[in-house]
Scaffold this active site. Structure first.
Site, short mmCIF file in Angstrom:
data_model
loop_
_atom_site.label_atom_id
_atom_site.label_comp_id
_atom_site.label_asym_id
_atom_site.label_seq_id
_atom_site.Cartn_x
_atom_site.Cartn_y
_atom_site.Cartn_z
N HIS A 84 -42.98 -34.24 39.50
CA HIS A 84 -42.01 -33.72 38.53
C HIS A 84 -40.70 -34.49 38.58
O HIS A 84 -39.62 -33.92 38.50
CB HIS A 84 -41.77 -32.22 38.74
CG HIS A 84 -42.86 -31.37 38.15
ND1 HIS A 84 -42.95 -31.12 36.81
CD2 HIS A 84 -43.91 -30.75 38.73
CE1 HIS A 84 -44.02 -30.35 36.58
NE2 HIS A 84 -44.64 -30.12 37.72
N GLY A 119 -59.09 -30.55 33.51
CA GLY A 119 -58.25 -29.40 33.86
C GLY A 119 -58.00 -29.27 35.35
O GLY A 119 -57.57 -28.22 35.82
N LEU A 129 -55.99 -34.00 37.55
CA LEU A 129 -56.29 -35.34 38.05
C LEU A 129 -56.25 -36.37 36.92
O LEU A 129 -56.79 -37.45 37.03
CB LEU A 129 -57.66 -35.33 38.75
CG LEU A 129 -57.74 -34.35 39.93
CD1 LEU A 129 -59.15 -34.30 40.51
CD2 LEU A 129 -56.74 -34.71 41.04
N GLU A 188 -50.01 -39.12 23.87
CA GLU A 188 -50.03 -37.80 24.51
C GLU A 188 -48.84 -36.94 24.05
O GLU A 188 -48.99 -35.77 23.75
CB GLU A 188 -50.01 -38.01 26.04
CG GLU A 188 -50.25 -36.74 26.81
CD GLU A 188 -50.86 -36.98 28.19
OE1 GLU A 188 -51.63 -37.94 28.38
OE2 GLU A 188 -50.58 -36.17 29.08
N ASP A 221 -49.08 -40.80 34.84
CA ASP A 221 -50.55 -40.79 34.88
C ASP A 221 -51.11 -42.08 34.26
O ASP A 221 -52.05 -42.68 34.78
CB ASP A 221 -51.09 -39.58 34.11
CG ASP A 221 -50.45 -38.28 34.57
OD1 ASP A 221 -49.91 -38.26 35.69
OD2 ASP A 221 -50.47 -37.31 33.80
N TYR A 268 -44.88 -26.36 31.89
CA TYR A 268 -44.49 -27.75 32.16
C TYR A 268 -43.29 -28.12 31.29
O TYR A 268 -42.29 -28.67 31.76
CB TYR A 268 -45.67 -28.68 31.90
CG TYR A 268 -45.37 -30.14 32.16
CD1 TYR A 268 -45.63 -30.71 33.39
CD2 TYR A 268 -44.83 -30.95 31.16
CE1 TYR A 268 -45.36 -32.06 33.63
CE2 TYR A 268 -44.55 -32.28 31.39
CZ TYR A 268 -44.81 -32.83 32.62
OH TYR A 268 -44.53 -34.17 32.85
#
Ligand code: GLA
Length: 394
Positions: free
Chosen positions: A46, A135, A138, A169, A181, A233
């Protein structure tokens, strides 16, 4: 009942699975096959959307994209795990399509926006097969995006490819994630963790080979329901950005670079929520720096301590842990792990533990039994090494 493991599959078998699905869906052979890995973040959680530092590795688990070009403008997307989607570039935009297809369709849209799509692009048939659990925190979605991006963009610049995947995304799938990611999937290398500086986009490769120290990196997929798009998030990201504005900086990274003065500024925040969230971000960036030093000097004991400190900060200051993640972390620690923490966005998903290789089975048994006693879902496990980034298979 036997232990649930989620296992990677060798590239050659993944290529066969991709070819078979392509054949079943479209009746021909694909022109090419690409693979992109999921990731676990070792530390630096984060903080990517606060211009911070993070340290992910690429997993041995990957998503494979088997692809052929078309000439009529049609885009046909198929997955072993979801509903088929068909459309044209004009059908893709913010919030369209929905579901899993938003990610690959979004990549096509974002590559075109960035001028990175091949000039003669006129549609594509693509199928996806994956061993990255969905989900589980990962980065199955980044693996999906990066496998397709690498296939479709003639320009091999991986930083730009990662940026296009992030846009897909954020702007098509409408998930307000940072860039860690996609960087891990495209830019990590085997045997190394990727030190990503989100402020500059610069990366460095940091040796990560716990096996040579008699250690294993155990991943526990808690199988707790985990949804990045579900608002928590976004709320955390928003709070971190508000804290930066309140403190008069462009991002919390600026304060993280000010040593003690930065933390003093945070302590002076009167709003408790802003103070706690900002304290996590600033202390986490400092821990990444220490973790890199520890790995470079082969001090895995120190590295382990930093992992657990990160978990506590995420649990107490950032409040993104949950009983399933705490269980995995605690059970690893009582079984002799040098450190353990939640990895990824939190609120479910996966935990990692750095544990003596000979004690993995004991940690797994302890975690399963305690999960069952607490009425939590049965977890699934993997022992992973820092693996290869996105690549062409055939
Ligand atoms: C998710 C996001 C990443 C990052 C992590 C938390 O995985 O996709 O960008 O913010 O959460 O570190």
């Amino acid at each position: 009942m036997s232990v649930r493991w989620f296992r990677p599959v060798p590239d050659a078998e993944m290529a066969v699975a991709g070819t078979d699905l392509f054949h079943a869906e479209f009746g021909t052979e694909p022109e090419g096959i690409w693979a992109a890995p999921g990731r676990v973040n070792l530390i630096g959680e984060h903080v990517d959307y606060a211009d911070g530092l993070c340290l992910p590795i690429a997993l041995p688990h990957s998503t494979v994209a088997a692809i052929s070009s078309r000439t009529d403008g049609l885009i046909r997307l198929r997955s072993a795990d979801g509903e088929p989607w068909e459309g044209r570039i004009a059908d893709i935009g913010p919030g369209r399509p929905t579901g899993w297809a938003a990610y690959p369709a979004g990549v096509i849209w974002a590559l075109r926006e960035a001028g990175m799509l091949a000039g003669d692009f006129a549609g594509v048939d693509a199928v996806f097969v994956s061993t990255v659990p969905i989900g589980a925190g990962l980065s199955s979605s980044a693996a999906l995006e990066c496998s397709l991006a690498l296939a479709l963009a003639p320009d091999p610049d991986r930083a730009s490819l990662a940026a296009a995947c992030v846009r897909a995304e954020n702007e098509v799938a409408l998930a307000p994630t940072g860039g860690m990611d996609q960087a891990a999937s495209l830019r990590a290398t085997e045997g190394h963790a990727l030190l990503l500086d989100s402020a500059s986009g610069a990366v460095a490769q940091v040796p990560f080979d716990p096996a040579s120290h008699g250690l294993a990196l155990l991943v526990t997929d808690t199988r707790a329901p985990h949804r990045l798009v579900d608002g928590q998030y976004a709320k955390r990201r928003d709070t971190v950005e508000r804290a930066a504005r309140r403190l008069g900086v462009g991002s919390l990274r600026e304060l993280a670079d000010c040593g003690r003065d930065g933390m003093d500024a945070v302590r002076a925040l009167r709003d408790g929520e802003l103070r706690h969230r900002a304290r996590h971000v600033i202390s986490e960036i400092a821990r990444v720096r220490l973790a890199v030093q520890a790995l470079r000097s082969g001090d895995y004991a120190e590295f382990g301590k930093l992992l657990y400190a990160s978990h506590l900060s995420l649990r107490l200051d950032f409040e993104v842990s949950c009983p399933e993640l705490d269980n995995a972390v605690e059970c690893a620690l009582v079984t002799g792990a040098l450190g353990a923490r939640l990895t990824g966005g939190g609120f479910g998903g996966s935990a990692i533990a750095l544990i003596p290789a000979g004690r993995v089975d004991e940690a797994v048994a302890t975690t399963r039994t305690r999960a069952a006693n607490l009425g939590l879902p049965e977890p699934s496990f993997a022992v992973v090494a820092a693996s290869a980034p996105a690549r062409r298979l055939a």
